[in-house]
Motif scaffolding. Structure first.
Motif, short mmCIF file in Angstrom:
data_model
loop_
_atom_site.label_atom_id
_atom_site.label_comp_id
_atom_site.label_asym_id
_atom_site.label_seq_id
_atom_site.Cartn_x
_atom_site.Cartn_y
_atom_site.Cartn_z
N GLU A 1 0.81 -1.22 0.00
CA GLU A 1 0.00 0.00 0.00
C GLU A 1 0.84 1.26 0.00
OE1 GLU A 1 -3.26 0.24 2.73
OE2 GLU A 1 -3.40 -1.93 2.88
N LEU A 2 2.04 1.18 0.55
CA LEU A 2 2.85 2.38 0.69
C LEU A 2 3.08 3.09 -0.64
CD1 LEU A 2 4.29 4.09 2.78
CD2 LEU A 2 6.34 2.71 2.44
N PRO A 3 3.43 2.38 -1.73
CA PRO A 3 3.57 3.09 -3.02
C PRO A 3 2.27 3.73 -3.49
CG PRO A 3 4.62 0.94 -3.11
CD PRO A 3 3.83 0.97 -1.86
N LEU A 4 1.13 3.11 -3.17
CA LEU A 4 -0.15 3.69 -3.57
C LEU A 4 -0.41 5.00 -2.86
CD1 LEU A 4 -2.40 0.48 -3.66
CD2 LEU A 4 -1.38 1.71 -5.58
N TRP A 5 -0.08 5.05 -1.57
CA TRP A 5 -0.28 6.30 -0.82
C TRP A 5 0.65 7.40 -1.34
CZ3 TRP A 5 -4.52 6.93 1.66
CH2 TRP A 5 -5.16 5.86 2.30
#
Length: 406
Positions: free
Chosen positions: A13-17
């Protein structure tokens, strides 16, 4: 303090945020630039200027909020969507009616960022709610469902739901991988402990057993006890029943492996509850994989096994041996307790119930009946006794759902 071991960082999820934060800034600049080029065409330019000022401050001030799932709270998502909807509904006040039909709204494509935040945070259901609210606001702003408006709204709706679904699948995959890493870490720790125990404790217990038997007297009793502890410890080590945490930290911190106690609720490995029964005269055979049951059901089943072993020691004599076999079938759990005692004479169980001795009727059959299972007792005089405990998995699932409703 429980021991905490970070295995690897693998947040999907971190890259999406991070991408969402960049998208919000770029679309904010695009909306403002679009407004500057249309400044002379606005009927009430001060409305647009005020909104763009609020949009700029809001976007830059809330960048920490879209850094991870923990910071992006439900209240922030509602406030963020409110900013987008307000900009859409303010467009008729700033622009002329003729230009509204074919022109963009004040927030323009910045609105999609608010919807995407819902998708990343809560999955496709949250995305569907947010995109529907944007669709309603756009229809109100246009006054009628124009073709280009409907096409744009369907595109946002489908894209946000698809992204939300992909996020949910990624989270499930991340949890599965984290669980696998937990099991691997626990297995390595068990093997290390097994080596240490084998090189130290087990050898000492074996030596005490041999020397005690050789010396006789009180030392023989001490040797016998040491031998029982050696068997129990060896069974525990070889069984590999190391409690493993089921906690995978949220995407903001990555997946971690922790050696902690199991929670009071949730499933428990039946093997862990049966290991204490193993000893010098009680052998335990179990599947290699965990036999997970709801905690209350597992405790009741283990208590029924304990009651069966109590009957072995009480009626078969101190020298009798017992065997526990755990079978994890596709549709049911089967636990068999067998001994090599003299067996139960015909009619003895009925006589015991008439005398008020309800060990088998209550402690064994009663427990299994409450679980929706059955207890079958087979005994042949001179050939020992076998108690077969069966619990259907469907009955356990139904029992768990009923407990949740309560």
């Amino acid at each position: 303090m429980p021991k905490r071991e970070r295995v690897m960082r693998m947040s999907v999820e971190l890259p999406l945020w991070r991408a969402l934060a960049g998208y919000r800034v770029m679309t904010m600049l695009y909306a403002i630039a679009l407004g500057v080029t249309r400044y002379d065409l606005f009927v009430r330019p001060w409305v647009a200027v005020c909104y763009f000022a609020v949009l700029c401050v809001w976007t830059l001030a809330t960048l920490p909020r879209v850094r991870n799932a923990a910071s992006c709270t439900g209240r922030f998502l509602v406030a963020d969507l409110t900013v987008a909807l307000t900009g859409i509904l303010l467009t008729p006040l700033a622009d002329s009616h003729q230009r509204i039909a074919g022109g963009p709204t004040l927030p323009s494509i910045w609105t999609a960022g608010a919807v995407l935040a819902f998708a990343i945070k809560g999955g496709w259901r949250w995305a569907a709610v947010a995109s529907t609210a944007v669709a309603v606001a756009n229809l109100v702003e246009r006054g009628h469902p124009a073709r280009d408006t409907v096409h744009s709204l369907i595109l946002v709706w489908v894209a946000s739901i698809a992204i939300g679904y992909v996020v949910e699948v990624a989270r499930a995959s991340e949890r599965t991988l984290a669980r696998a890493l937990e099991i691997e870490a626990a297995t390595r720790e068990r093997e290390r402990l097994a080596r240490d125990i084998h090189d130290g404790v087990l050898q000492v217990l074996a030596m005490v057993k041999r020397r005690g038997a050789a010396l006789g007297g009180e030392a023989a009793e001490l040797g016998r006890l040491a031998g029982e502890q050696e068997v129990a410890l060896r069974t525990l080590v070889s069984g590999g029943l190391v409690p493993v945490s089921r906690v995978s930290e949220d995407a903001l911190a990555g997946a971690v492996v922790r050696v902690v106690d199991e929670p009071d609720d949730g499933p428990v490995d039946l093997r862990q509850l049966l290991v204490p029964f193993a000893g010098a005269r009680v052998s335990l055979a179990e599947p290699g994989a965990p036999v997970e049951l709801p905690r209350p059901a597992a405790r009741e089943l283990a208590a029924a096994v304990g009651a069966a072993l109590d009957n072995v020691s009480r009626h078969a004599g101190a020298e009798a041996r017992a065997w526990i076999l755990v079978e994890d079938e596709p549709d049911e759990i089967v636990v068999t307790v067998r001994d090599d005692g003299p067996g139960i004479p015909e009619g003895r169980l009925v006589q015991a119930e008439g005398e008020g001795r309800l060990g088998v009727a209550q402690s064994i059959r009663g427990r299994l009946r409450d679980l929706g299972g059955s207890a079958e007792l087979i005994s042949v005089p001179g050939q020992g006794t076998e108690v077969e405990l069966k619990v259907a998995k469907d009955a356990l699932r139904a029992r768990g759902k009923k407990a949740e409703r309560r």
